[in-house]
Design an enzyme around this catalytic site. Sequence first.
Site, PDB file in Angstrom:
ATOM      1  N   LYS A  41       0.814  -1.201   0.000  1.00  0.00           N
ATOM      2  CA  LYS A  41       0.000   0.000   0.000  1.00  0.00           C
ATOM      3  C   LYS A  41       0.853   1.259   0.000  1.00  0.00           C
ATOM      4  CE  LYS A  41      -3.136  -2.560   3.012  1.00  0.00           C
ATOM      5  NZ  LYS A  41      -3.561  -2.717   4.414  1.00  0.00           N
ATOM      6  N   ASP A  97       7.446   3.216  -1.926  1.00  0.00           N
ATOM      7  CA  ASP A  97       7.698   4.286  -0.963  1.00  0.00           C
ATOM      8  C   ASP A  97       9.163   4.372  -0.563  1.00  0.00           C
ATOM      9  OD1 ASP A  97       7.584   1.838   0.362  1.00  0.00           O
ATOM     10  OD2 ASP A  97       6.058   2.428   1.808  1.00  0.00           O
ATOM     11  N   ASP A 100      14.876   0.389   1.418  1.00  0.00           N
ATOM     12  CA  ASP A 100      15.579   0.237   2.691  1.00  0.00           C
ATOM     13  C   ASP A 100      16.745  -0.716   2.447  1.00  0.00           C
ATOM     14  OD1 ASP A 100      16.391   0.062   5.286  1.00  0.00           O
ATOM     15  OD2 ASP A 100      14.569  -0.850   6.059  1.00  0.00           O
ATOM     16  N   LYS A 129      16.715   4.782   2.119  1.00  0.00           N
ATOM     17  CA  LYS A 129      17.164   4.840   3.498  1.00  0.00           C
ATOM     18  C   LYS A 129      18.638   4.523   3.669  1.00  0.00           C
ATOM     19  CE  LYS A 129      13.872   3.575   6.836  1.00  0.00           C
ATOM     20  NZ  LYS A 129      13.441   2.603   7.860  1.00  0.00           N
ATOM     21  N   ASP A 157       3.306   3.577   6.761  1.00  0.00           N
ATOM     22  CA  ASP A 157       2.566   3.280   7.988  1.00  0.00           C
ATOM     23  C   ASP A 157       3.425   2.740   9.110  1.00  0.00           C
ATOM     24  OD1 ASP A 157       3.006   0.682   6.738  1.00  0.00           O
ATOM     25  OD2 ASP A 157       1.610  -0.085   8.239  1.00  0.00           O
TER      26      ASP A 157
END
Length: 178
Positions: A41, A97, A100, A129, A157
């Site tokens: 999401k 998004d 990482d 990141k 989130d």
Amino acid sequence: MSTTLTPLISETQIRDRIAVLGRQISKDYLGKDLTLLVLLKGGAIFFADLIRQITIPTQVEFLSVSSYRGKQERGRIQFQDAPLPNVSGRHVLIIDDIWDSGATLSALTKKLLSESSAMAIQSCVLLRKRVDTSHVLSVAYIGFDIPPLFVVGYGMDYGEGYRNLPYVAVLQISHHSD
Ligand code: IMP
Ligand code: MG
């Protein structure tokens, strides 16, 4: 338990950066059959703003992906048994998004390379990141490089919360008894 939200990237910074990314993508993919493959999401809000800054024709596909992280083990990627979209002969740009460890995007890219007949596969993330050299694949478009902190907002989130924050914030959780 208390939580602290510290703003990291403002709405204005996000908007300005996405305008630049949209221009760059429109230029790089001019004349090519482009499919944006959006990872749900977390990538949904970024995608919604980004596509409106892209001026060339694009197709859109969505894919649900989750990475389960145990305390020690990390990066087992689950594609939720959803069939891959048909991207045969197309230039695929995966939208997510955060980069990482890179495990999610690397696993998906490998899967697409072996199971789809895509012409080319690249990635675009709002945030990167850290740079982990254990995953050979790199990401073509990056909104912002950030320190290795846990962030929420703008689609991202913590326990399904905070996705609605219009900016990116660092979430700190402290456990204390009083
Ligand atoms: P990777 O596979 O290690 O690159 O992890 C990428 C995925 O982990 C992202 O798509 C996010 O869903 C999630 N993730 C990593 N860091 C954060 C964070 O700071 N906040 C929220 N989700 C995160
Ligand atoms: Mg994600």
